[in-house]
Design a protein around this motif. Structure first.
Motif, short mmCIF file in Angstrom:
data_model
loop_
_atom_site.label_atom_id
_atom_site.label_comp_id
_atom_site.label_asym_id
_atom_site.label_seq_id
_atom_site.Cartn_x
_atom_site.Cartn_y
_atom_site.Cartn_z
N ARG A 400 -16.42 -2.86 -31.13
CA ARG A 400 -17.47 -3.41 -29.34
C ARG A 400 -16.80 -3.43 -28.00
O ARG A 400 -17.19 -4.10 -27.79
N SER A 401 -15.95 -2.77 -27.27
CA SER A 401 -14.74 -2.64 -27.12
C SER A 401 -15.60 -2.05 -25.60
O SER A 401 -15.50 -0.40 -25.58
N GLU A 402 -16.31 -3.59 -23.94
CA GLU A 402 -16.45 -1.98 -23.34
C GLU A 402 -15.71 -1.00 -22.76
O GLU A 402 -15.13 -0.68 -22.06
N ARG A 403 -13.87 -1.87 -22.73
CA ARG A 403 -13.35 -1.97 -21.39
C ARG A 403 -12.48 -0.27 -22.44
O ARG A 403 -11.97 0.65 -21.89
N CYS A 404 -12.26 -0.09 -23.41
CA CYS A 404 -11.95 0.73 -24.88
C CYS A 404 -13.10 1.98 -23.79
O CYS A 404 -12.28 2.95 -23.76
N LEU A 405 -14.35 1.96 -23.81
CA LEU A 405 -15.44 2.76 -24.05
C LEU A 405 -15.11 3.06 -23.17
O LEU A 405 -14.86 4.90 -22.77
N GLU A 406 -14.68 2.41 -21.35
CA GLU A 406 -14.68 2.69 -20.13
C GLU A 406 -13.64 3.94 -20.02
O GLU A 406 -13.07 4.14 -19.24
N GLN A 407 -12.44 2.83 -20.99
CA GLN A 407 -11.32 3.46 -20.32
C GLN A 407 -10.78 5.41 -21.14
O GLN A 407 -10.57 6.12 -20.10
N LYS A 408 -11.60 4.88 -22.50
CA LYS A 408 -11.53 6.75 -22.89
C LYS A 408 -12.17 7.79 -21.52
O LYS A 408 -11.85 8.51 -21.97
N LYS A 409 -13.78 6.88 -21.13
CA LYS A 409 -14.39 7.97 -20.29
C LYS A 409 -13.52 8.85 -19.44
O LYS A 409 -13.60 9.16 -18.76
N PHE A 410 -12.19 7.32 -18.96
CA PHE A 410 -11.36 7.61 -17.43
C PHE A 410 -10.33 9.07 -17.69
O PHE A 410 -10.73 9.42 -17.38
N PHE A 411 -9.98 9.23 -18.99
CA PHE A 411 -8.70 10.19 -19.40
C PHE A 411 -9.37 10.67 -20.06
O PHE A 411 -8.12 12.13 -19.43
N ALA A 412 -10.61 11.15 -20.33
CA ALA A 412 -11.42 11.94 -21.11
C ALA A 412 -11.75 13.09 -19.67
O ALA A 412 -12.09 13.99 -19.60
N GLY A 413 -12.06 12.44 -18.90
CA GLY A 413 -12.05 12.54 -17.40
C GLY A 413 -13.90 13.48 -17.73
O GLY A 413 -14.36 13.99 -18.97
N LYS A 414 -13.90 14.68 -16.98
CA LYS A 414 -15.63 15.09 -16.49
C LYS A 414 -15.61 16.34 -17.56
O LYS A 414 -16.79 16.67 -18.40
N GLU A 415 -14.33 17.16 -18.30
CA GLU A 415 -14.22 17.71 -19.47
C GLU A 415 -14.76 17.16 -20.53
O GLU A 415 -15.66 17.88 -21.57
N LEU A 416 -14.74 16.38 -21.23
CA LEU A 416 -14.41 15.46 -22.07
C LEU A 416 -15.83 13.91 -22.28
O LEU A 416 -15.50 13.68 -23.35
N SER A 417 -15.48 13.72 -21.36
CA SER A 417 -15.98 12.28 -20.99
C SER A 417 -17.64 11.94 -21.97
O SER A 417 -17.96 11.25 -22.88
N SER A 418 -18.59 13.13 -22.21
CA SER A 418 -19.44 13.33 -23.44
C SER A 418 -18.96 13.61 -24.20
O SER A 418 -20.23 12.37 -25.35
N LEU A 419 -18.24 13.05 -25.27
CA LEU A 419 -18.01 13.15 -26.28
C LEU A 419 -17.66 12.05 -27.15
O LEU A 419 -17.50 11.48 -27.50
N VAL A 420 -17.25 10.53 -25.59
CA VAL A 420 -16.95 10.09 -25.88
C VAL A 420 -17.76 8.95 -26.24
O VAL A 420 -18.71 8.62 -25.65
N LEU A 421 -17.62 8.38 -27.51
CA LEU A 421 -18.95 7.37 -28.23
C LEU A 421 -18.30 6.18 -28.70
O LEU A 421 -16.90 5.76 -28.85
#
Length: 421
Positions: A400-421
């Motif tokens: 339930r961590s928003e920090r974890c969510l945003e961190q993963k979106k950042f490192f995933a980049g445009k290419e993979l950010s849509s996969l971050v759940l």
């Protein structure tokens, strides 16, 4: 991590006989191979041209290099809710626990030579890996070695400032690879280190208007639990220790793979670490042709809450009581010696077993097979050009961590950010 030893946060921290003597000489040597990495010269960035230079940043928990650094190390460690969740009062309880444990932990570091060798090994490993990468991947060379520890020097903020000083980022662009030195991913270890890296990147490089022009372009090597080079290096160390037993006994020696434990609250949330550690163990045993009986056990439990077991210390004691006195402890989640191996396993578990047949396999340390594996992993990552693994895009099922969510979106980049759940 159990804080019975320094860790009991080595039973204690969430991180054979020749090993101790080798390590002590290593701690005191002045040879460049076992000292700090050489200074990184400034570089000139041209982000529109060559793919290099490339900063290779090893992420790890770290450890105090001297006994004087112990309290600061413990304070940072117990303040990290990703590693040791203590609830809303963590910022108050953490420093209190650290102060109460400091003298005991200082004694334990004194017993292993006056400090942790993890910085020396990490800097040596990263430097040697970069030398190999320069030959393997000249298009991304030169590869510059850096280390960022979560709880000890060099801290992530310090590493980031060094990147600036060496010509990366801060308006100059450039490329950096965050290379976790936890082979198996856990939110408590790799996840915590990436959260810290993401935090300092935002503080130091995000402009007030939201622009990130000229910022460092990051990618992540986030796990490598069954890489053939890692498996081979561990297997060779096991085989070397097996040769110390009489030939007729070797196939009966029990192999006990030991990894730092996790709170069951983290495991039940869906953390992938237990499964990935098990994958490493299975790959090593497959390489050894399953000749020996084996078990996976867990060390470094701390506090009264439920942790993943069975505990390594209890396992050894139980087998010795049953008459199985030929045991090899195999560190399976650590890439070099530190407090959990040198004190918890060597000076506690093996000592308490009081049996000459209980031994430990060498840690990876300066193993050339392992260093080549690091270079192979990094080279493959650079060739693929991916920001991270697709596995990293998934949060734990119960996260339930928003920090974890945003961190993963950042490192995933445009290419993979849509996969971050």
């Amino acid at each position: 991590m159990a804080f019975r030893s320094p860790f009991r946060i080595s039973r204690q921290l969430l991180s054979a006989t020749g090993v101790r003597s080798v390590t002590r000489s290593f701690l005191g040597c002045g040879d460049r191979r076992c000292g700090l990495a050489t200074a990184v010269p400034p570089v000139t960035q041209d982000v529109t041209g060559s793919k290099g230079p490339t900063a290779m940043v090893f992420l790890n928990m770290g450890g105090p290099s001297t006994t004087g650094e112990v309290e600061d190390f413990l304070s940072r460690l117990f303040a990290d809710g990703d590693l040791i969740p203590l609830g809303r009062l963590q910022s108050y309880i953490g420093p209190l626990i650290a102060r109460r444990r400091t003298s005991k932990i200082q004694k334990q570091y004194s017993d292993i030579g006056g400090g942790s060798p993890i910085r020396k090994w990490s800097e040596f490993q990263c430097e040697q890996m970069c030398k190999l990468l320069d030959k393997m991947s000249p298009e991304t060379a030169p590869h510059k070695p850096y280390v960022a520890f979560r709880y000890a020097a060099p801290l992530t903020e310090t590493m980031y400032q060094q990147l600036f000083a060496d010509g990366f980022g801060n308006g100059k662009g450039g490329r950096a690879v965050a290379f976790t030195q936890y082979p198996q991913y856990s939110c408590s270890t790799t996840g915590s280190s990436l959260n810290e890296l993401w935090k300092w990147r935002n503080r130091l490089e995000a402009k007030g208007n939201g622009s990130t022009e000229g910022a460092i372009q990051w990618s992540v090597i986030d796990r490598w639990p069954s890489h053939p080079g890692l498996v081979e290096a561990v297997a060779q160390n096991v085989e070397a220790q097996l040769k110390t037993y009489p030939e007729e006994q070797r196939d009966k020696v029990v192999l006990l793979f030991s990894a730092h434990s996790l709170p069951m609250s983290v495991v039940n949330r869906g953390d992938p670490y237990p499964a990935e550690v098990a994958a490493t163990v299975h790959a090593v045993m497959q390489r050894l042709n399953f000749r020996n009986p084996y078990r996976l056990c867990w060390q470094s439990q701390v506090g009264p809450s439920a942790w993943l077991g069975a505990q390594t210390s209890d396992t050894v004691q139980e087998y010795v009581k049953r008459g199985q006195t030929d045991l090899i402890l195999v560190p399976i989640a650590f890439t070099s010696d530190h407090i959990e191996t040198l004190y918890e396993l060597d000076l506690e578990v093996i000592h308490e077993a009081n049996s000459p047949g209980v031994k430990r396999a060498e840690s990876l340390n300066g193993n050339p097979v392992f260093i080549q594996a690091l270079a192979d992993i990094a080279h493959a990552h650079l060739q693929k050009g991916e920001p991270c693994s697709t596995q990293m895009t998934l949060r734990c099922q119960g996260c339930r961590s928003e920090r974890c969510l945003e961190q993963k979106k950042f490192f995933a980049g445009k290419e993979l950010s849509s996969l971050v759940l």
